[in-house]
Design an enzyme around this catalytic site. Structure first.
Site, mmCIF file in Angstrom:
data_model
loop_
_atom_site.group_PDB
_atom_site.id
_atom_site.type_symbol
_atom_site.label_atom_id
_atom_site.label_comp_id
_atom_site.label_asym_id
_atom_site.label_seq_id
_atom_site.Cartn_x
_atom_site.Cartn_y
_atom_site.Cartn_z
ATOM 1 N N ARG A 107 55.419 34.281 34.812
ATOM 2 C CA ARG A 107 56.401 35.166 35.462
ATOM 3 C C ARG A 107 57.804 34.895 34.915
ATOM 4 N N SER A 155 75.145 25.002 38.789
ATOM 5 C CA SER A 155 75.404 25.872 39.949
ATOM 6 C C SER A 155 76.765 26.555 39.850
ATOM 7 N N TRP A 179 68.669 23.991 29.284
ATOM 8 C CA TRP A 179 67.584 24.480 30.156
ATOM 9 C C TRP A 179 67.318 25.965 29.944
ATOM 10 N N ASN A 257 70.855 38.723 39.745
ATOM 11 C CA ASN A 257 70.269 39.443 40.891
ATOM 12 C C ASN A 257 68.897 39.994 40.556
ATOM 13 N N LEU A 355 42.878 19.870 49.368
ATOM 14 C CA LEU A 355 41.959 19.606 48.260
ATOM 15 C C LEU A 355 41.697 18.118 48.036
ATOM 16 N N GLU A 380 67.799 29.862 38.833
ATOM 17 C CA GLU A 380 68.247 31.128 39.436
ATOM 18 C C GLU A 380 68.981 30.889 40.751
ATOM 19 N N THR A 382 70.051 27.279 43.128
ATOM 20 C CA THR A 382 69.266 26.335 43.936
ATOM 21 C C THR A 382 69.189 26.838 45.378
HETATM 22 P P1 TGC Z 1 82.603 34.331 42.359
HETATM 23 O O1 TGC Z 1 84.103 34.140 42.291
HETATM 24 O O2 TGC Z 1 81.957 34.458 43.693
HETATM 25 O O3 TGC Z 1 82.210 35.612 41.485
HETATM 26 C C1 TGC Z 1 82.705 35.870 40.190
HETATM 27 C C2 TGC Z 1 82.497 37.343 39.914
HETATM 28 O O4 TGC Z 1 81.096 37.651 39.959
HETATM 29 C C3 TGC Z 1 80.820 38.575 41.037
HETATM 30 N N1 TGC Z 1 79.561 38.137 41.635
HETATM 31 C C4 TGC Z 1 78.424 38.827 41.519
HETATM 32 N N2 TGC Z 1 78.173 40.010 40.944
HETATM 33 C C5 TGC Z 1 76.910 40.460 40.991
HETATM 34 N N3 TGC Z 1 75.914 39.774 41.588
HETATM 35 C C6 TGC Z 1 76.133 38.576 42.173
HETATM 36 N N4 TGC Z 1 75.130 37.916 42.749
HETATM 37 C C7 TGC Z 1 77.434 38.055 42.154
HETATM 38 N N5 TGC Z 1 78.015 36.910 42.616
HETATM 39 C C8 TGC Z 1 79.310 36.987 42.288
HETATM 40 C C9 TGC Z 1 82.006 38.471 41.957
HETATM 41 O O5 TGC Z 1 82.155 39.654 42.700
HETATM 42 C C10 TGC Z 1 83.126 38.259 40.966
HETATM 43 O O6 TGC Z 1 83.341 39.524 40.336
HETATM 44 P P2 TGC Z 1 84.814 39.958 39.777
HETATM 45 O O7 TGC Z 1 84.605 41.336 39.271
HETATM 46 O O8 TGC Z 1 85.721 39.872 40.979
HETATM 47 O O9 TGC Z 1 85.171 38.966 38.712
HETATM 48 O O10 TGC Z 1 81.953 33.167 41.519
HETATM 49 P P3 TGC Z 1 81.883 31.620 41.814
HETATM 50 O O11 TGC Z 1 82.398 30.929 40.594
HETATM 51 O O12 TGC Z 1 82.534 31.292 43.136
HETATM 52 O O13 TGC Z 1 80.298 31.358 41.917
HETATM 53 C C11 TGC Z 1 79.505 31.933 42.938
HETATM 54 C C12 TGC Z 1 78.051 31.429 42.860
HETATM 55 C C13 TGC Z 1 78.000 29.930 43.142
HETATM 56 C C14 TGC Z 1 77.234 32.154 43.909
HETATM 57 C C15 TGC Z 1 77.440 31.731 41.489
HETATM 58 O O14 TGC Z 1 78.167 31.221 40.481
HETATM 59 C C16 TGC Z 1 75.998 31.345 41.358
HETATM 60 O O15 TGC Z 1 75.160 32.203 41.586
HETATM 61 N N6 TGC Z 1 75.628 30.072 40.955
HETATM 62 C C17 TGC Z 1 74.230 29.749 40.619
HETATM 63 C C18 TGC Z 1 74.023 29.770 39.115
HETATM 64 C C19 TGC Z 1 72.666 30.286 38.734
HETATM 65 O O16 TGC Z 1 71.941 30.873 39.501
HETATM 66 N N7 TGC Z 1 72.331 30.129 37.476
HETATM 67 C C20 TGC Z 1 71.092 30.657 36.955
HETATM 68 C C21 TGC Z 1 71.042 30.574 35.456
HETATM 69 S S1 TGC Z 1 69.783 31.620 34.724
HETATM 70 C C22 TGC Z 1 68.334 30.898 35.160
HETATM 71 O O17 TGC Z 1 68.278 29.976 35.908
HETATM 72 C C23 TGC Z 1 67.090 31.493 34.585
HETATM 73 S S2 TGC Z 1 65.683 30.667 35.121
HETATM 74 C C24 TGC Z 1 64.378 31.458 34.412
HETATM 75 C C25 TGC Z 1 63.759 32.513 35.289
HETATM 76 O O18 TGC Z 1 64.463 33.325 35.896
HETATM 77 O O19 TGC Z 1 62.561 32.565 35.385
HETATM 78 P P1 FAD Z 2 73.581 21.180 39.717
HETATM 79 O O1 FAD Z 2 74.374 22.441 39.781
HETATM 80 O O2 FAD Z 2 74.206 19.993 39.075
HETATM 81 O O3 FAD Z 2 73.088 20.794 41.190
HETATM 82 C C1 FAD Z 2 72.590 19.504 41.529
HETATM 83 C C2 FAD Z 2 72.400 19.476 43.063
HETATM 84 O O4 FAD Z 2 73.680 19.685 43.688
HETATM 85 C C3 FAD Z 2 71.487 20.601 43.551
HETATM 86 O O5 FAD Z 2 70.703 20.125 44.615
HETATM 87 C C4 FAD Z 2 72.476 21.653 44.054
HETATM 88 O O6 FAD Z 2 71.930 22.479 45.068
HETATM 89 C C5 FAD Z 2 73.604 20.768 44.596
HETATM 90 N N1 FAD Z 2 74.886 21.478 44.641
HETATM 91 C C6 FAD Z 2 75.596 22.010 43.592
HETATM 92 N N2 FAD Z 2 76.690 22.619 44.038
HETATM 93 C C7 FAD Z 2 76.705 22.483 45.394
HETATM 94 C C8 FAD Z 2 77.591 22.917 46.431
HETATM 95 N N3 FAD Z 2 78.693 23.646 46.171
HETATM 96 N N4 FAD Z 2 77.273 22.585 47.702
HETATM 97 C C9 FAD Z 2 76.146 21.873 47.987
HETATM 98 N N5 FAD Z 2 75.274 21.445 47.052
HETATM 99 C C10 FAD Z 2 75.565 21.748 45.771
HETATM 100 N N6 FAD Z 2 69.524 28.444 33.007
HETATM 101 C C11 FAD Z 2 69.846 29.468 32.191
HETATM 102 O O7 FAD Z 2 71.022 29.803 32.016
HETATM 103 N N7 FAD Z 2 68.873 30.174 31.546
HETATM 104 C C12 FAD Z 2 67.559 29.863 31.659
HETATM 105 O O8 FAD Z 2 66.706 30.539 31.059
HETATM 106 C C13 FAD Z 2 67.192 28.764 32.492
HETATM 107 N N8 FAD Z 2 65.885 28.393 32.596
HETATM 108 C C14 FAD Z 2 65.575 27.258 33.295
HETATM 109 C C15 FAD Z 2 64.255 26.769 33.262
HETATM 110 C C16 FAD Z 2 63.922 25.605 33.937
HETATM 111 C C17 FAD Z 2 62.533 25.051 33.847
HETATM 112 C C18 FAD Z 2 64.907 24.927 34.702
HETATM 113 C C19 FAD Z 2 64.550 23.688 35.474
HETATM 114 C C20 FAD Z 2 66.207 25.405 34.735
HETATM 115 C C21 FAD Z 2 66.561 26.550 34.017
HETATM 116 N N9 FAD Z 2 67.885 27.016 33.969
HETATM 117 C C22 FAD Z 2 68.229 28.068 33.170
HETATM 118 C C23 FAD Z 2 68.942 26.232 34.600
HETATM 119 C C24 FAD Z 2 69.090 26.474 36.109
HETATM 120 O O9 FAD Z 2 69.620 27.723 36.374
HETATM 121 C C25 FAD Z 2 69.959 25.343 36.673
HETATM 122 O O10 FAD Z 2 69.179 24.165 36.622
HETATM 123 C C26 FAD Z 2 70.425 25.623 38.093
HETATM 124 O O11 FAD Z 2 71.360 26.680 38.110
HETATM 125 C C27 FAD Z 2 71.032 24.372 38.751
HETATM 126 O O12 FAD Z 2 71.961 23.773 37.920
HETATM 127 P P2 FAD Z 2 71.882 22.168 37.629
HETATM 128 O O13 FAD Z 2 70.496 21.855 37.237
HETATM 129 O O14 FAD Z 2 72.980 21.843 36.680
HETATM 130 O O15 FAD Z 2 72.138 21.488 39.013
#
Ligand code: TGC
Ligand code: FAD
Length: 401
Positions: A107, A155, A179, A257, A355, A380, A382
């Site tokens: 997935r 994050s 990652w 999203n 199991l 995506e 935490t």
């Molecule tokens: P913040 O100041 O709240 O927002 C910055 C700008 O972004 C807009 N925005 C969004 N727009 C669309 N969808 C959302 N969910 C949005 N969240 C925020 C916001 O309106 C603003 O827009 P503008 O036009 O005013 O500039 O940003 P922040 O720095 O305070 O961060 C907010 C937070 C913590 C929620 C965000 O940064 C976050 O989601 N952190 C988690 C990071 C994350 O999820 N990384 C994933 C990496 S990719 C991955 O893990 C792939 S895994 C493989 C798989 O999917 O299978």
């Molecule tokens: P951190 O952000 O360092 O967090 C560590 C701990 O602190 C967590 O428990 C978190 O919840 C906590 N924490 C952080 N901030 C706060 C807060 N404000 N308040 C309270 N607690 C907090 N990323 C990509 O860009 N593209 C990919 O394709 C991708 N694929 C991935 C595949 C795998 C197998 C894995 C494991 C990760 C992948 N990621 C990818 C990365 C993933 O999105 C990050 O691991 C995730 O966003 C968390 O970041 P971090 O690991 O640096 O943890």
């Protein structure tokens, strides 16, 4: 369609609820949705389940799977045009559920290709970029990845250090992403970088001078999935490699999203697979002269698992209908991801105990799902991040900083 014994009604109750769809959620789908669900389920039964235990053990995913998934039509299936099917969000979600019932890594492959890399190009790219990449990616001929996370920026992606600087008409990129799913097998990397004018996205082709993507080894989770670093050392790109419509951190966050929505469904699929494995096992495992399914303690576990699976599936369907109606907000997706991944982890941990010792081997799917879900609850966003997104929506107070 399901080959598992648990798809049959319980013995002696032919008219009772089906264990694999207790609340008859399937009746809430239309014919086309059921067809897509069953087609992907059959694909997983034929092309994934017989092999995925070995892929997990050997820490690999065959490259040919991209072509097979392209022919199945699930790569970017919810996008319009450019060789994509333009299906509904609900249909895409059902496909994610069936794929993750196979393995979260499969997935994930589909999420990263369709909801992150292809979606980024579709939403923020130029017409030339769309023509160049999307049809080949939909067919599985070209692989994409999405580089947002960095070693010191997970994050909090707003703290990214990847830097893109202007040099005449070109850009020079320096930094490291970490990652990154599909990274070392990708033909194109969507890389997010800081510029003097805010965050921008770039399409970095495989083989660009200065660009390497070393694979990350020794993972004990999501092993049937490639995870890599992206290292950019003075990578020179023309301005035509920049995604012209992405002008801030909103660019990558909007893509998240889409992928998070698929995980809401996928987690329900992983939970269902674990529950089915535990149910089948409990009916046939004899201890103290009886199947362990006849003991009240095990029935309580089975009932709780069934409840979680059905609740997760209903929540996913509700969010799917909202997305198709245009009313789904990022906060709703956060609630779905938080609830369903936590539920799937609980189901997986309980199923593993049902199991017994067999629960710790790859002969059964449960510990594979359980370990995978540790990645799913982290990537995506935490569980903590999604709780904070919901908290901010409820209180009006951002508690991230
Ligand atoms: P913040 O100041 O709240 O927002 C910055 C700008 O972004 C807009 N925005 C969004 N727009 C669309 N969808 C959302 N969910 C949005 N969240 C925020 C916001 O309106 C603003 O827009 P503008 O036009 O005013 O500039 O940003 P922040 O720095 O305070 O961060 C907010 C937070 C913590 C929620 C965000 O940064 C976050 O989601 N952190 C988690 C990071 C994350 O999820 N990384 C994933 C990496 S990719 C991955 O893990 C792939 S895994 C493989 C798989 O999917 O299978
Ligand atoms: P951190 O952000 O360092 O967090 C560590 C701990 O602190 C967590 O428990 C978190 O919840 C906590 N924490 C952080 N901030 C706060 C807060 N404000 N308040 C309270 N607690 C907090 N990323 C990509 O860009 N593209 C990919 O394709 C991708 N694929 C991935 C595949 C795998 C197998 C894995 C494991 C990760 C992948 N990621 C990818 C990365 C993933 O999105 C990050 O691991 C995730 O966003 C968390 O970041 P971090 O690991 O640096 O943890």
């Amino acid at each position: 369609m399901t080959t598992s014994a648990s798809s049959a009604p319980a013995a002696g109750r032919p008219e009772g609820p089906r264990p694999d769809d207790f609340l008859d959620v399937g009746a809430l789908l239309d014919d086309e949705e059921r067809l897509i669900r069953d087609t992907v389920r059959q694909f997983v039964a034929n092309e994934v389940l017989p092999y995925v235990g070995d892929w997990f053990e050997e820490a690999r995913v065959p490259r040919e799977l991209f072509g097979a998934l392209g022919r199945l039509g699930v790569l970017g299936m919810h996008l319009e045009g450019y060789g994509c099917a333009g299906s509904s969000a609900t249909a895409y979600g059902l496909a994610c559920m069936e794929l993750e019932a196979g393995d979260s890594g499969i997935r994930s492959l589909v999420s990263v290709q369709g909801s992150l890399a292809m979606y980024a190009i579709h939403r923020w790219g130029s017409e030339e970029q769309k023509q160049a990449w999307l049809p080949r990616m939909a067919a599985g001929e070209a692989v994409g990845c999405f580089g947002l996370t960095e070693p010191d920026s997970g994050s909090d992606p707003g703290s990214m250090r990847m830097r893109a600087e202007r040099d005449g008409g070109d850009w020079i990129l320096n930094g490291t992403k970490m990652w990154i799913t599909n990274g070392s097998i990708a033909d194109v990397a969507v890389v997010w970088a800081r510029t003097d004018d805010g965050v921008r996205g770039f399409l970095v082709p495989k083989g660009a001078p200065g660009f390497t993507a070393p694979e990350i080894h020794k993972k004990l989770s999501l092993r049937a999935s490639v995870t890599s670093e992206l290292v950019l050392d003075d990578v020179r790109l023309p301005d035509s490699a920049r995604l012209p419509e992405a002008t801030s951190l909103r660019g990558p966050l909007a893509c998240l999203n889409e992928a998070r929505y698929g995980i809401v469904w996928g987690a329900a699929g992983a939970a269902r697979a674990c529950f089915q494995s535990a149910l089948d096992y409990s009916r046939t495992r004899i201890q103290f002269g009886k199947p362990i399914a006849s003991f009240q303690l095990q029935q309580a576990k089975l009932a709780q698992m069934a409840l979680e699976v059905n609740r997760a599936t209903l929540l996913a369907l509700h969010l799917g209908r909202m997305k198709d109606a245009g009313t789904l907000r990022p906060e709703h997706v956060s609630m779905g991801k938080l609830a369903n991944v936590n539920a799937a982890l609980e189901v997986a941990r309980t199923a593993r105990q049902v199991l017994g010792a067999n629960g710790v081997t790859l002969e059964y799917p449960v510990i594979r799902h359980m370990n995978n879900l540790e990645s799913v609850v982290t990537y995506e966003g935490t569980a903590d991040v999604h709780a904070l997104v919901i908290g901010a929506a409820l209180t009006g107070i951002q508690a991230f900083r």
